[in-house]
Motif scaffolding. Structure first.
Motif, PDB file in Angstrom:
ATOM      1  N   ALA A 298      -2.966   4.160   4.557  1.00 27.29           N
ATOM      2  CA  ALA A 298      -1.570   3.985   4.959  1.00 27.29           C
ATOM      3  C   ALA A 298      -0.791   5.237   4.568  1.00 27.29           C
ATOM      4  O   ALA A 298      -0.402   5.393   3.412  1.00 27.29           O
ATOM      5  CB  ALA A 298      -0.979   2.757   4.278  1.00 27.29           C
ATOM      6  N   PRO A 299      -0.542   6.151   5.516  1.00 21.74           N
ATOM      7  CA  PRO A 299       0.047   7.445   5.152  1.00 21.74           C
ATOM      8  C   PRO A 299       1.547   7.392   4.914  1.00 21.74           C
ATOM      9  O   PRO A 299       2.085   8.263   4.221  1.00 21.74           O
ATOM     10  CB  PRO A 299      -0.269   8.318   6.367  1.00 21.74           C
ATOM     11  N   ASP A 300       2.223   6.405   5.482  1.00 18.31           N
ATOM     12  CA  ASP A 300       3.684   6.370   5.448  1.00 18.31           C
ATOM     13  C   ASP A 300       4.176   5.160   4.673  1.00 18.31           C
ATOM     14  O   ASP A 300       3.724   4.031   4.899  1.00 18.31           O
ATOM     15  CB  ASP A 300       4.243   6.302   6.872  1.00 18.31           C
ATOM     16  N   ALA A 301       5.130   5.408   3.777  1.00 17.84           N
ATOM     17  CA  ALA A 301       5.796   4.294   3.109  1.00 17.84           C
ATOM     18  C   ALA A 301       6.743   3.617   4.086  1.00 17.84           C
ATOM     19  O   ALA A 301       7.272   4.243   5.006  1.00 17.84           O
ATOM     20  CB  ALA A 301       6.550   4.798   1.888  1.00 17.84           C
ATOM     21  N   GLY A 302       6.962   2.321   3.892  1.00 16.59           N
ATOM     22  CA  GLY A 302       7.920   1.632   4.744  1.00 16.59           C
ATOM     23  C   GLY A 302       7.532   0.194   5.011  1.00 16.59           C
ATOM     24  O   GLY A 302       6.576  -0.350   4.446  1.00 16.59           O
ATOM     25  N   THR A 303       8.293  -0.421   5.900  1.00 11.62           N
ATOM     26  CA  THR A 303       8.125  -1.822   6.269  1.00 11.62           C
ATOM     27  C   THR A 303       7.409  -1.907   7.611  1.00 11.62           C
ATOM     28  O   THR A 303       7.922  -1.428   8.624  1.00 11.62           O
ATOM     29  CB  THR A 303       9.492  -2.524   6.366  1.00 11.62           C
ATOM     30  N   TYR A 304       6.254  -2.532   7.619  1.00 13.03           N
ATOM     31  CA  TYR A 304       5.428  -2.673   8.816  1.00 13.03           C
ATOM     32  C   TYR A 304       4.949  -4.123   8.908  1.00 13.03           C
ATOM     33  O   TYR A 304       5.288  -4.960   8.081  1.00 13.03           O
ATOM     34  CB  TYR A 304       4.246  -1.693   8.770  1.00 13.03           C
TER      35      TYR A 304
ATOM     36  N   ARG B 202       0.687  -5.683   0.308  1.00  7.13           N
ATOM     37  CA  ARG B 202       1.428  -4.570  -0.303  1.00  7.13           C
ATOM     38  C   ARG B 202       0.441  -3.540  -0.833  1.00  7.13           C
ATOM     39  O   ARG B 202      -0.474  -3.885  -1.599  1.00  7.13           O
ATOM     40  CB  ARG B 202       2.320  -5.048  -1.453  1.00  7.13           C
ATOM     41  N   VAL B 203       0.632  -2.305  -0.449  1.00  6.85           N
ATOM     42  CA  VAL B 203      -0.179  -1.197  -0.947  1.00  6.85           C
ATOM     43  C   VAL B 203       0.742  -0.028  -1.243  1.00  6.85           C
ATOM     44  O   VAL B 203       1.870   0.034  -0.739  1.00  6.85           O
ATOM     45  CB  VAL B 203      -1.264  -0.766   0.066  1.00  6.85           C
ATOM     46  N   GLY B 204       0.280   0.889  -2.066  1.00  7.37           N
ATOM     47  CA  GLY B 204       1.031   2.107  -2.314  1.00  7.37           C
ATOM     48  C   GLY B 204       0.792   3.126  -1.214  1.00  7.37           C
ATOM     49  O   GLY B 204      -0.256   3.110  -0.546  1.00  7.37           O
ATOM     50  N   GLN B 205       1.761   3.997  -1.018  1.00  6.59           N
ATOM     51  CA  GLN B 205       1.620   5.039  -0.009  1.00  6.59           C
ATOM     52  C   GLN B 205       0.388   5.889  -0.293  1.00  6.59           C
ATOM     53  O   GLN B 205       0.155   6.315  -1.418  1.00  6.59           O
ATOM     54  CB  GLN B 205       2.869   5.918   0.007  1.00  6.59           C
ATOM     55  N   GLY B 206      -0.433   6.100   0.728  1.00  6.05           N
ATOM     56  CA  GLY B 206      -1.663   6.872   0.591  1.00  6.05           C
ATOM     57  C   GLY B 206      -2.866   6.050   0.180  1.00  6.05           C
ATOM     58  O   GLY B 206      -3.989   6.575   0.141  1.00  6.05           O
ATOM     59  N   GLU B 207      -2.676   4.764  -0.108  1.00  6.70           N
ATOM     60  CA  GLU B 207      -3.794   3.900  -0.476  1.00  6.70           C
ATOM     61  C   GLU B 207      -4.498   3.359   0.767  1.00  6.70           C
ATOM     62  O   GLU B 207      -3.950   3.362   1.868  1.00  6.70           O
ATOM     63  CB  GLU B 207      -3.317   2.742  -1.350  1.00  6.70           C
TER      64      GLU B 207
ATOM     65  N   ILE C  85       3.577  -4.045   3.727  1.00  3.55           N
ATOM     66  CA  ILE C  85       4.556  -3.228   3.011  1.00  3.55           C
ATOM     67  C   ILE C  85       3.822  -2.089   2.317  1.00  3.55           C
ATOM     68  O   ILE C  85       2.904  -2.317   1.524  1.00  3.55           O
ATOM     69  CB  ILE C  85       5.327  -4.064   1.974  1.00  3.55           C
ATOM     70  N   VAL C  86       4.243  -0.858   2.645  1.00  7.15           N
ATOM     71  CA  VAL C  86       3.685   0.330   1.994  1.00  7.15           C
ATOM     72  C   VAL C  86       4.767   0.872   1.073  1.00  7.15           C
ATOM     73  O   VAL C  86       5.835   1.304   1.526  1.00  7.15           O
ATOM     74  CB  VAL C  86       3.253   1.391   3.023  1.00  7.15           C
ATOM     75  N   GLU C  87       4.520   0.846  -0.224  1.00 14.76           N
ATOM     76  CA  GLU C  87       5.550   1.135  -1.209  1.00 14.76           C
ATOM     77  C   GLU C  87       5.622   2.614  -1.548  1.00 14.76           C
ATOM     78  O   GLU C  87       4.585   3.293  -1.672  1.00 14.76           O
ATOM     79  CB  GLU C  87       5.299   0.319  -2.476  1.00 14.76           C
ATOM     80  N   GLU C  88       6.847   3.110  -1.719  1.00 12.52           N
ATOM     81  CA  GLU C  88       7.077   4.490  -2.139  1.00 12.52           C
ATOM     82  C   GLU C  88       6.628   4.672  -3.593  1.00 12.52           C
ATOM     83  O   GLU C  88       6.713   3.747  -4.407  1.00 12.52           O
ATOM     84  CB  GLU C  88       8.563   4.847  -2.026  1.00 12.52           C
ATOM     85  N   ALA C  89       6.165   5.887  -3.898  1.00 12.99           N
ATOM     86  CA  ALA C  89       5.828   6.185  -5.295  1.00 12.99           C
ATOM     87  C   ALA C  89       7.065   6.131  -6.165  1.00 12.99           C
ATOM     88  O   ALA C  89       7.017   5.729  -7.334  1.00 12.99           O
ATOM     89  CB  ALA C  89       5.155   7.564  -5.381  1.00 12.99           C
ATOM     90  N   ASP C  90       8.204   6.527  -5.596  1.00 10.91           N
ATOM     91  CA  ASP C  90       9.477   6.492  -6.308  1.00 10.91           C
ATOM     92  C   ASP C  90      10.421   5.579  -5.530  1.00 10.91           C
ATOM     93  O   ASP C  90      11.269   6.035  -4.765  1.00 10.91           O
ATOM     94  CB  ASP C  90      10.047   7.908  -6.431  1.00 10.91           C
ATOM     95  N   ALA C  91      10.252   4.284  -5.720  1.00 13.35           N
ATOM     96  CA  ALA C  91      11.034   3.312  -4.962  1.00 13.35           C
ATOM     97  C   ALA C  91      12.428   3.168  -5.549  1.00 13.35           C
ATOM     98  O   ALA C  91      12.647   3.400  -6.741  1.00 13.35           O
ATOM     99  CB  ALA C  91      10.325   1.960  -4.973  1.00 13.35           C
TER     100      ALA C  91
END
Length: 422
Positions: free
Chosen positions: A120-126, A65-70, A147-153
């Protein structure tokens, strides 16, 4: 009990910069992903444990799990006896990090490592999985969720990652049938398992409260099985396909169909009362609905009923491009049993179907079998393409486009939702 299992001798069925380096002698760090053999209890208790190929000894591999843009930084340590590599499925990254052995990198030899490093530029399930002889290596267990998590999930009570898979296992020994190159499977619909499960378990149970809101991230990791699903005791919305957010949440009214490697994100409310069991059901080969995942309802969530969820924030650089000058390409898929493949090019030679079969080859794309020296097309970065795929075989096929977003064009010319690269 969410399903039934019929195990007999006849059947086993269930309702940066990167470089190679010599493997270091120090202990693995948390950023390592070690591909190695392990034994896990895939079949129900009472059956032998199964030897799998794993990341760090678990099946599936641990959730990243990482945040979007990380950044994602992982060192693949190959402790297997064969070369391997990792593909980060659905993430828009540089080719050097894409992990396709023989195309974007060399396979990592046994006893060596490879450093993956990308944003990871895009949030979502990968998900991530082996991409060296993937037909066998993924089937043996080399995959895991990314899993790339949205800043505002969205606000939910639980965020569950559910990897659906099937395995072809000998019920007497508990081991995989080793016929990964069996011609019947290769020339027909692919290798189908006789044991179906979720997150490496035959009967996964996830207790939940009545009235709870869940985010379910479904990933089909099966080699060939197209999974048909529906909800029981759960109601809600689909909010993303293949990692890409939908423009607006869509109520879950129909069955869910997931081809191999596809993903869908659901936000659902548990409507089953306390004491009952909500479930994700699967349509089996005998046309019976059986439990894929059970949600035993224990207790009731306090607080008011939540409103319809808002749409997930869109990912960057996903606006609809100008299609007026889109370049058109045709890709014809031929071959397989009962197919109409007459001739195709393989290893620099034009060969008839019988000669191709003698080489263990059954399928062609655009007249080509396997990789060729000349690419199917040469494209400019950012170029818009209309790709027409014609399936002239008698079997359904999942198609993956690495590194490119796409939309399906319907018969009436309308465009479907944005889908992520594969």
């Amino acid at each position: 009990m969410m399903g039934r299992l019929n195990l007999t001798r006849r059947g086993f069925c269930a309702g940066g910069v990167a470089a190679f380096s010599v493997r270091p002698t120090w202990a693995a760090t948390p950023d390592d992903l070690t591909a190695r053999k392990a034994r896990v209890q895939l079949a129900p208790d009472g059956y032998p444990m199964t030897e799998v190929w794993s990341y760090d000894g678990t099946l599936p591999g641990r959730t990243i799990r990482v945040g979007q843009g990380e950044r994602v930084t992982r060192r693949l340590v190959n402790d297997l006896d064969v070369p391997t590599s990792i593909h980060w499925h659905g993430i828009r990254i540089d080719n050097a990090m894409d992990g396709v052995a023989g195309l974007t990198q060399d396979a990592v030899p046994p006893g060596h490592t490879f450093d993956y490093d990308f944003v990871a530029p895009d949030a979502g399930t990968y998900w991530y999985h082996a991409h060296t002889n993937s037909m066998e290596q993924v089937a043996r267990g080399l995959s895991g969720p990314l899993i790339v998590e949205e800043a505002d999930a969205p606000e939910v009570d639980a965020d569950e990652v559910l990897i659906l898979d099937d395995w072809l296992i000998d019920p007497d020994s508990g081991q995989f049938f080793d016929d990964f190159n069996q011609p019947m499977a290769l020339s027909h619909a692919g290798r189908m398992g006789n044991l179906i499960g979720t997150n490496g378990q035959y009967q996964l149970e996830l207790p939940a409260q009545s009235g709870a809101r869940l985010r379910l991230r479904l990933i089909n990791a099966a080699n060939a099985r197209i999974v048909v699903l529906r909800l029981r005791g759960l109601s809600g919305w689909s909010v993303a396909l293949d990692g890409m957010p939908l423009a607006a949440p869509e109520p879950m009214m129909d069955e869910i169909i997931l081809a191999p490697a596809q993903r869908i994100d659901l936000i659902v409310d548990v409507t089953a009362p306390e004491g009952e069991t909500a479930a994700l059901l699967r349509l089996d080969d005998d046309d019976q609905w059986r439990g894929q995942v059970a949600f035993p309802v224990r207790g009731t969530r306090s607080g008011p009923r939540r409103d319809r969820p808002a749409a997930l924030p869109p990912n960057p650089n996903t606006a609809l491009p100008d299609l007026t000058a889109a370049r058109s390409l045709d890709m014809v898929m031929e071959g397989g049993a009962m197919g109409r493949l007459g001739m195709a090019r393989y290893q620099g030679r034009d060969m008839g179907f019988r000669d191709l079969i003698g080489q263990g080859q059954f399928w062609s794309l655009a007249g080509q079998v396997g990789l060729s020296d000349e690419p199917f097309a040469r494209l400019d970065r950012g170029e818009v393409v209309r790709l027409r795929i014609e399936n002239r075989t008698v079997f359904a096929h999942a198609m993956h486009l690495h590194g490119m977003h796409f939309r399906k064009v319907a018969a009436d010319g309308t465009l479907g939702p944005l889908r992520a690269p594969s």
